[in-house]
Design a protein around this motif. Structure first.
Motif, PDB file in Angstrom:
ATOM      1  N   HIS A 121       0.833  -1.197   0.000  1.00 45.24           N
ATOM      2  CA  HIS A 121       0.000   0.000   0.000  1.00 45.24           C
ATOM      3  C   HIS A 121       0.872   1.254   0.000  1.00 45.24           C
ATOM      4  O   HIS A 121       0.579   2.234   0.664  1.00 45.24           O
ATOM      5  CB  HIS A 121      -0.920   0.017   1.228  1.00 45.24           C
ATOM      6  N   GLY A 179      -8.535   3.517  -9.352  1.00 47.01           N
ATOM      7  CA  GLY A 179      -7.246   3.119  -8.800  1.00 47.01           C
ATOM      8  C   GLY A 179      -6.685   1.965  -9.608  1.00 47.01           C
ATOM      9  O   GLY A 179      -7.371   0.961  -9.817  1.00 47.01           O
ATOM     10  N   TRP A 185      -3.053  -0.296  -9.873  1.00 49.99           N
ATOM     11  CA  TRP A 185      -1.746  -0.566  -9.287  1.00 49.99           C
ATOM     12  C   TRP A 185      -1.064  -1.658 -10.090  1.00 49.99           C
ATOM     13  O   TRP A 185      -1.612  -2.759 -10.255  1.00 49.99           O
ATOM     14  CB  TRP A 185      -1.882  -0.989  -7.828  1.00 49.99           C
ATOM     15  N   CYS A 202       1.541   3.275 -10.409  1.00 41.22           N
ATOM     16  CA  CYS A 202       0.114   3.261 -10.103  1.00 41.22           C
ATOM     17  C   CYS A 202      -0.551   4.542 -10.573  1.00 41.22           C
ATOM     18  O   CYS A 202       0.109   5.519 -10.929  1.00 41.22           O
ATOM     19  CB  CYS A 202      -0.106   3.075  -8.601  1.00 41.22           C
ATOM     20  N   VAL A 257      -3.997   6.680  -9.218  1.00 43.98           N
ATOM     21  CA  VAL A 257      -5.103   6.788  -8.269  1.00 43.98           C
ATOM     22  C   VAL A 257      -5.643   8.205  -8.345  1.00 43.98           C
ATOM     23  O   VAL A 257      -5.020   9.146  -7.856  1.00 43.98           O
ATOM     24  CB  VAL A 257      -4.660   6.448  -6.833  1.00 43.98           C
ATOM     25  N   HIS A 294      -9.623   1.799  -0.788  1.00 47.74           N
ATOM     26  CA  HIS A 294      -8.537   1.216  -0.003  1.00 47.74           C
ATOM     27  C   HIS A 294      -8.793  -0.257   0.260  1.00 47.74           C
ATOM     28  O   HIS A 294      -7.933  -1.121   0.014  1.00 47.74           O
ATOM     29  CB  HIS A 294      -8.391   1.970   1.313  1.00 47.74           C
ATOM     30  N   ARG A 342      -8.993  -2.479  -3.003  1.00 44.37           N
ATOM     31  CA  ARG A 342      -7.675  -2.774  -3.558  1.00 44.37           C
ATOM     32  C   ARG A 342      -7.108  -4.033  -2.909  1.00 44.37           C
ATOM     33  O   ARG A 342      -6.599  -4.932  -3.587  1.00 44.37           O
ATOM     34  CB  ARG A 342      -6.734  -1.604  -3.336  1.00 44.37           C
ATOM     35  N   SER A 343      -7.205  -4.115  -1.618  1.00 49.62           N
ATOM     36  CA  SER A 343      -6.708  -5.277  -0.894  1.00 49.62           C
ATOM     37  C   SER A 343      -7.538  -6.525  -1.198  1.00 49.62           C
ATOM     38  O   SER A 343      -7.004  -7.615  -1.425  1.00 49.62           O
ATOM     39  CB  SER A 343      -6.719  -4.988   0.614  1.00 49.62           C
ATOM     40  N   THR A 358     -13.974  -4.306  -9.259  1.00 46.48           N
ATOM     41  CA  THR A 358     -12.796  -4.674  -8.479  1.00 46.48           C
ATOM     42  C   THR A 358     -12.234  -5.957  -9.060  1.00 46.48           C
ATOM     43  O   THR A 358     -12.854  -7.020  -8.949  1.00 46.48           O
ATOM     44  CB  THR A 358     -13.142  -4.886  -6.997  1.00 46.48           C
ATOM     45  N   TYR A 407      -8.461  -8.288 -10.319  1.00 46.78           N
ATOM     46  CA  TYR A 407      -7.030  -8.546 -10.157  1.00 46.78           C
ATOM     47  C   TYR A 407      -6.535  -9.313 -11.373  1.00 46.78           C
ATOM     48  O   TYR A 407      -7.220 -10.209 -11.865  1.00 46.78           O
ATOM     49  CB  TYR A 407      -6.801  -9.364  -8.886  1.00 46.78           C
ATOM     50  N   THR A 465      -3.927  -4.583 -10.066  1.00 46.79           N
ATOM     51  CA  THR A 465      -5.242  -4.426  -9.444  1.00 46.79           C
ATOM     52  C   THR A 465      -5.933  -3.199 -10.013  1.00 46.79           C
ATOM     53  O   THR A 465      -5.305  -2.150 -10.184  1.00 46.79           O
ATOM     54  CB  THR A 465      -5.113  -4.263  -7.919  1.00 46.79           C
ATOM     55  N   VAL A 496      -9.540  -0.846  -9.484  1.00 47.38           N
ATOM     56  CA  VAL A 496     -10.774  -0.533  -8.764  1.00 47.38           C
ATOM     57  C   VAL A 496     -11.391   0.700  -9.408  1.00 47.38           C
ATOM     58  O   VAL A 496     -10.710   1.711  -9.608  1.00 47.38           O
ATOM     59  CB  VAL A 496     -10.520  -0.263  -7.266  1.00 47.38           C
TER      60      VAL A 496
END
Length: 418
Positions: A57, A92, A94, A100, A102, A308, A311-312, A368, A370, A377, A379
């Motif tokens: 992150h 976003g 990455w 990245c 964002v 946030h 993304r995870s 979202t 991957y 990633t 989003v």
């Protein structure tokens, strides 16, 4: 004169599109969604560093992918936002080893002109399915249920329930009629968008219709399937599905900004958030749907999250961090949907190499996903679900971004809306 609600058919590669029956749209409907200045806001978004989740992150600089790619992405997003009359957009992207992107652009509120932000909470619609199915598959790992168990073992009254398995439900091949395609449901919801529905009330709208196909034969995207899986989770655990997802999925994944509004707090929507705009109304007029009650979508689409957390979550769900390797393998065994470029597994899809889900609920859309090939990633969060030219605006954005950033892996096939 009241317009007759008709089902908004999903875009082939978007898949989840709009989950509720939509009214016939006025020809000028999309033109009523305001467009704002094209200058991105929230260009630098630190996102924070969570030492526990194992995900990178690191802060994203304002030129994270280089001036050329960044400028092309800015223009592509601005063009789509203008074309689709999207009030506000947050994107976003990455890409480890490359950088990245964002950024947010447009407005979160068409009245106050508050800028859109990458920090807002947002309704994520059918992305909820990835959380519900993850909780279900954890029970499979614990051998408390089996994917090939019939739904009749857990929920009574399901048409042909003795032959419809949990696997059929999770992969959208149950043959059940979708409750959200029922005209009475559309009228009842849109007559009072603040009302609460129980899972059984939702299912009743669909169960009054004959099944559309034999189990396992035909892919039909269907919220009834996920409501039933929510009831299975409750039956087996003895707890509300929202509590199960919170305890067994959100906490282990360290998703502190993600929630499933349920019970007395069903209309909870944490601040800050953007206002949502929809034309899924009885008249087809655009309405502010920010505080509409999401109980009608329940375990199929009621959840809320942030960029946030999403993304995870994109990596967590795509790589199976909360499941056994064997169960994750079954989850990712995607099957053709009948639409070019799109396959669907157990509450998850694959398109162009991207794995994940998207969501649409009146006023909000999200993507979202991957990309294992590049460990990338993406989003996308927006504050409208109003289609343009038969296309969902979130799909237009995701396609535009991936055409530039990952041309060998473009989100969304070329299948038309139907």
């Amino acid at each position: 004169m009241r317009r007759t609600p008709t089902r908004r058919l999903l875009a082939a590669a978007l898949l989840v599109a709009s989950v509720l029956a939509a009214p016939v749209m006025a020809t000028s409907a999309t033109a009523t969604a305001a467009t704002a200045a094209g200058t991105p806001t929230g260009v630098v978004h630190p996102l924070g560093i969570d030492p526990h989740d194992g995900h990178d992150h690191a802060p994203c600089s304002s030129n994270g992918l280089g001036h050329g790619v960044t400028a092309r992405l800015d223009k592509a997003i601005a063009d789509v936002r203008k074309q689709a009359a999207i009030p506000g957009v947050a994107v976003g992207l990455w890409m480890p080893g490359k950088g990245c992107y964002v950024r947010a652009t447009g407005v979160a509120d068409k009245v106050t002109r508050q800028p859109m932000s990458t920090d807002f909470y947002s309704r994520i619609g059918s992305e909820t399915k990835t959380f519900t199915v993850t909780a279900l598959l954890q029970l499979v790992d614990e051998r408390r249920i089996g994917l090939d168990d019939p739904i009749s073992r857990y929920v009574h009254g399901v048409p042909n329930g003795r032959h419809i398995t949990l696997r059929h439900l999770a992969e959208m091949r149950s043959g059940l009629f979708p409750y959200s395609a029922d005209a009475d449901f559309a009228h009842d919801l849109l007559s009072d968008p603040t009302r609460s529905f129980t899972p059984r009330e939702l299912l009743a709208y669909g169960f009054k219709h004959r099944n559309t196909a034999a189990p396992g034969k035909v892919f039909v995207y269907n919220n009834s399937n996920l409501v039933l899986l929510g009831l299975v989770i409750e039956k087996v655990t003895g707890h509300h599905v929202a509590d199960v997802i919170n305890r067994r999925v959100l906490r282990p994944a360290h998703l502190d900004q993600t929630l499933f509004p349920d019970g007395p707090n069903v209309r909870e929507f944490p601040e800050p958030h953007a206002h949502g705009y929809t034309n899924q109304t009885l008249t087809g007029a655009v309405a502010d749907s920010t505080d509409w009650n999401p109980s009608w979508a329940w375990s199929a689409g009621a959840m809320i999250s942030t960029m946030h957390d999403l993304r995870s979550w994109a990596k967590t769900v795509a790589t199976g961090e909360l499941l056994s390797p064997e169960t994750q393998k079954q989850r990712l065994k995607t099957l053709p949907t009948g639409f070019p470029g799109l396959t669907y597994g157990l509450g998850i899809f694959e398109t162009g190499g991207w794995i994940g889900h998207n969501g649409s609920i009146p006023g909000y859309e999200s993507v979202t996903v991957y990309l294992p090939a590049l460990k990338a990633t993406l989003v996308v969060l927006i504050n409208t679900d109003i289609t343009t030219g038969g296309q969902e605006p979130s799909t237009l954005l995701a396609r535009a971004v991936t055409k530039i950033a990952t041309p060998g892996h473009v989100y969304d096939g070329s299948a038309p809306t139907r």
